[in-house]
Scaffold this motif. Structure first.
Motif, PDB file in Angstrom:
ATOM      1  N   ALA A 176      48.437  49.169  27.727  1.00 12.62           N
ATOM      2  CA  ALA A 176      47.116  49.590  27.241  1.00 12.62           C
ATOM      3  C   ALA A 176      46.008  48.990  28.095  1.00 12.62           C
ATOM      4  N   VAL A 177      46.161  47.743  28.482  1.00 12.93           N
ATOM      5  CA  VAL A 177      45.158  47.087  29.328  1.00 12.93           C
ATOM      6  C   VAL A 177      45.014  47.810  30.663  1.00 12.93           C
ATOM      7  N   ALA A 178      46.145  48.155  31.263  1.00 19.06           N
ATOM      8  CA  ALA A 178      46.113  48.835  32.558  1.00 19.06           C
ATOM      9  C   ALA A 178      45.449  50.201  32.450  1.00 19.06           C
ATOM     10  N   VAL A 179      45.771  50.955  31.403  1.00 14.35           N
ATOM     11  CA  VAL A 179      45.258  52.319  31.256  1.00 14.35           C
ATOM     12  C   VAL A 179      43.775  52.319  30.907  1.00 14.35           C
ATOM     13  N   ILE A 180      43.336  51.405  30.067  1.00 15.03           N
ATOM     14  CA  ILE A 180      41.931  51.361  29.650  1.00 15.03           C
ATOM     15  C   ILE A 180      41.052  50.773  30.738  1.00 15.03           C
ATOM     16  N   ASN A 181      41.600  49.937  31.608  1.00 16.41           N
ATOM     17  CA  ASN A 181      40.822  49.300  32.681  1.00 16.41           C
ATOM     18  C   ASN A 181      41.428  49.631  34.042  1.00 16.41           C
ATOM     19  N   PRO A 182      41.473  50.900  34.418  1.00 14.31           N
ATOM     20  CA  PRO A 182      42.209  51.293  35.627  1.00 14.31           C
ATOM     21  C   PRO A 182      41.643  50.737  36.926  1.00 14.31           C
ATOM     22  N   ILE A 183      40.321  50.709  37.066  1.00 13.91           N
ATOM     23  CA  ILE A 183      39.748  50.244  38.335  1.00 13.91           C
ATOM     24  C   ILE A 183      39.950  48.750  38.503  1.00 13.91           C
ATOM     25  N   GLU A 184      39.773  47.988  37.409  1.00 16.56           N
ATOM     26  CA  GLU A 184      40.042  46.546  37.498  1.00 16.56           C
ATOM     27  C   GLU A 184      41.497  46.300  37.884  1.00 16.56           C
ATOM     28  N   LYS A 185      42.393  47.127  37.355  1.00 18.05           N
ATOM     29  CA  LYS A 185      43.815  46.986  37.689  1.00 18.05           C
ATOM     30  C   LYS A 185      44.045  47.313  39.157  1.00 18.05           C
ATOM     31  N   MET A 186      43.368  48.326  39.674  1.00 22.83           N
ATOM     32  CA  MET A 186      43.503  48.677  41.082  1.00 22.83           C
ATOM     33  C   MET A 186      43.038  47.538  41.984  1.00 22.83           C
ATOM     34  N   LEU A 187      41.953  46.884  41.588  1.00 26.57           N
ATOM     35  CA  LEU A 187      41.381  45.831  42.438  1.00 26.57           C
ATOM     36  C   LEU A 187      42.287  44.611  42.543  1.00 26.57           C
ATOM     37  N   VAL A 188      43.236  44.482  41.611  1.00 25.19           N
ATOM     38  CA  VAL A 188      44.198  43.379  41.715  1.00 25.19           C
ATOM     39  C   VAL A 188      44.992  43.484  43.009  1.00 25.19           C
ATOM     40  N   PHE A 189      45.194  44.735  43.485  1.00 26.46           N
ATOM     41  CA  PHE A 189      46.003  44.965  44.680  1.00 26.46           C
ATOM     42  C   PHE A 189      45.168  45.348  45.889  1.00 26.46           C
ATOM     43  N   ALA A 190      43.841  45.276  45.759  1.00 21.82           N
ATOM     44  CA  ALA A 190      42.971  45.628  46.885  1.00 21.82           C
ATOM     45  C   ALA A 190      43.021  44.551  47.959  1.00 21.82           C
ATOM     46  N   ASP A 191      42.734  44.954  49.196  1.00 23.38           N
ATOM     47  CA  ASP A 191      42.694  43.974  50.280  1.00 23.38           C
ATOM     48  C   ASP A 191      41.414  43.147  50.180  1.00 23.38           C
ATOM     49  N   ALA A 192      41.320  42.100  50.996  1.00 20.59           N
ATOM     50  CA  ALA A 192      40.205  41.162  50.906  1.00 20.59           C
ATOM     51  C   ALA A 192      38.838  41.822  51.106  1.00 20.59           C
ATOM     52  N   PRO A 193      38.648  42.667  52.147  1.00 16.14           N
ATOM     53  CA  PRO A 193      37.329  43.298  52.319  1.00 16.14           C
ATOM     54  C   PRO A 193      36.906  44.137  51.122  1.00 16.14           C
ATOM     55  N   ALA A 194      37.840  44.909  50.551  1.00 22.22           N
ATOM     56  CA  ALA A 194      37.506  45.751  49.402  1.00 22.22           C
ATOM     57  C   ALA A 194      37.183  44.896  48.180  1.00 22.22           C
ATOM     58  N   THR A 195      37.941  43.827  47.963  1.00 26.56           N
ATOM     59  CA  THR A 195      37.687  42.943  46.828  1.00 26.56           C
ATOM     60  C   THR A 195      36.327  42.269  46.948  1.00 26.56           C
TER      61      THR A 195
END
Length: 550
Positions: free
Chosen positions: A362-381
């Motif tokens: 539920a956390v992943a689905v309700i907060n999709p962009i925050e979940k994506m940023l967990v795996f973003a590279d350093a410049p994107a983060t």
């Protein structure tokens, strides 16, 4: 009065020689025969370059998905929530149970996998489990190709264009990769694609039951989001993509002409939407629960508060529906009913999280962009968390340039046959515009720009072949729409040789990655970096951690 001209009618000159009809020559087996050829081709590709590949060759998510299916069948909680791969894991879990009940699979739960100390027995068990999982991937891809074909027939009046579009999808780089491995993108991207195609079909021709189609599309989008949170980017672009797809036939039917019956239907839709939202609300609350988000290590994207962009997205969808209604003369009652239908459909899709409930899903689905940023590279983060707008724009611009290089194929080679289709789509958009077919030009342009934008974000993770499935359908649909409208091109002397060359290139390039995996001779050692984290109870024979049980 509409914002786009009516460009839906186009006739083939009767004086043309049928023997020069490129569409007829490219589809010699008819609809049924053509679909049979497609499915036979998919099966041959899967079994010749997929099913028998050594079990650890695609170990990245193959192992993670199989491990979670084994764990769930053991009666233990799911362990992998990153994407969150919800339906992929559930489908493999259920398939393992079915195969075991039929006496066809012994390695169906965690305790049935021998110790890694017994290497031959372990390898045999994992081989059978992974191969069973690959069958799920092949069947899933085949089902989605069938769904694509059915909706293509609803969109394109000419079955030959629908068949060619289905062929392009079935042998796209995305399907070719996902048909033989277990990853979260396949189900997510295909569910979104079906939602998009459903919306295109119902937007062109009015129906009393059109709000139900919108409910179905909303449910499909949410179901896709539950398998891969990156789909939120496509969902955000969907309202804009749909604006130019109306026609004079889109005007609301007589039922929705603000009659008493229409208002009763609207009231009923509101009640259903309220009921479905109330049932889904505990899941939404669980997704925003602070303790669960701390466990997921998520950081709020805007102003240190969760839920901001989610509300903005809902407002954006509602605004786009109002604009569409104003452009294409959709009645107030149908517009309101459609809005309630979208809420009900999305809530219904969210309720499927109860099939195998875990708050982290539920956390992943309700907060999709925050979940994506967990795996973003350093410049994107840095750009997103620091609010550096110029830095984010610069990264996006670099991504677009990289995508355009890939689309040339010459500046950046890629195992993606749809890049050759863009060579026709881009000039096709220009040609359609110059011919006065501006509505279809805008339709194709928005689909192509959406594909470029999503691919540009995917460049941050090297735009792997696994990500092609997200945008290949957009390019294919853009090509099909142009081909349908620029009908006279089928009689050109160059149409058949170009089409035949594209078909050959499409099949050849799409099989490049599968063949490469078959020919590989390297070992599996790289997975030891994450084996202990993602599979704590399933050590691999060649890894030191986690400790092997006797």
């Amino acid at each position: 009065m509409t914002a786009f001209p009516d460009t839906q009618t186009s006739a083939t000159p009767s004086s043309k020689d049928p023997r020069r009809d490129a569409l007829a020559r490219l589809t010699p087996f008819g609809w049924t025969g053509g679909m049979a050829v497609i499915f036979i081709g998919l099966a041959l590709s899967f079994f010749l370059a997929g099913y028998f590949v050594i079990y650890w060759r695609n170990a990245d998510m193959d192992f993670m998905i199989v491990y979670n299916a084994l764990v769930l069948n053991e009666g233990k909680p799911q362990a992998f929530f990153d994407h969150p791969s919800y339906f992929t894991i559930l489908s493999v879990k259920s398939w393992f149970q079915l195969m075991h009940s039929l006496g066809l699979l012994d390695a169906w739960k965690l305790s049935s996998i021998p110790s890694a100390l017994n290497v031959p027995a372990f390898d045999a068990a994992m081989t059978s489990a992974v191969r069973a999982g690959r069958v799920v991937a092949w069947l899933t891809a085949t089902i989605f190709v069938l769904g694509f074909a059915a909706l293509a027939r609803c969109i394109f009046r000419d079955w030959r264009i629908a068949l060619l579009a289905t062929f392009a999808f079935a042998f796209s780089g995305g399907i070719a990769v996902h048909m033989r491995i277990l990853r979260s993108e396949l189900i997510a991207a295909c569910l979104f694609t079906l939602a998009l195609m459903l919306l295109i079909a119902v937007s062109r021709r009015a129906s009393t039951w059109r709000p139900l189609a919108l409910a179905g599309a909303a449910a499909l989008c949410v179901l896709g989001l539950q398998n891969k949170v990156q789909i939120i980017l496509l969902i955000a672009g969907l309202p804009l993509m749909m604006l130019p797809f109306g026609t004079p036939e889109s005007i609301s039917t007589a039922f929705w002409n603000n009659s008493a019956r229409a208002w009763i239907a609207t009231l009923g839709a509101a009640v259903v939407a309220a009921l479905m939202l109330s049932l889904a609300w505990p899941l939404i609350a669980a997704g925003l629960e602070p303790e669960s988000m701390d466990i997921a290590q998520l950081n709020a994207l805007i102003g240190g508060k969760f839920g901001v962009y989610q509300v903005a997205l809902l407002c954006w969808i509602g605004l786009a529906m109002i604009v569409y209604a104003a452009i294409w003369r959709i009645s107030l009652t149908e517009t309101l009913t459609s809005m309630f239908a979208v809420i009900a459909g999305a809530s219904l899709g969210l309720l499927t999280l109860y099939l195998q409930y875990d708050p982290q899903n539920a956390v992943a689905v309700i907060n999709p962009i925050e979940k994506m940023l967990v795996f973003a590279d350093a410049p994107a983060t840095t750009a997103t968390e620091g609010g550096k707008i110029l830095a984010a724009i610069s990264l996006l611009f670099d991504g677009v340039i990289s995508v355009l290089k890939r689309y040339t194929f010459v500046l950046f080679t890629s195992p993606r046959p749809t890049v050759f289709l863009t060579w026709l789509v881009i000039p096709g958009i220009v040609y359609a515009w110059l011919k006065g077919e501006r509505q279809v030009a805008i339709q194709a342009m928005l689909l192509l720009l959406s594909a470029i934008g999503i691919d540009a974000l995917g460049v941050r993770r090297n735009l792997k072949a696994e990500y092609f499935i997200l945008t290949d359908p957009l390019i294919i649909l853009a090509g099909g729409l142009l081909l349908e409208k620029l009908n006279d091109l089928r009689w050109s002397k160059w149409a058949y040789p170009i089409g035949a060359a594209l078909i050959v290139a499409h099949v050849a390039i799409s099989q490049a990655e599968p063949v490469k995996h078959v020919m590989k001779r390297s070992g599996p050692e790289y997975i030891c970096e994450w084996n202990e984290y993602y599979e704590p109870e399933l050590p691999m024979p060649w890894c030191d951690k986690p400790p092997k049980r006797p």
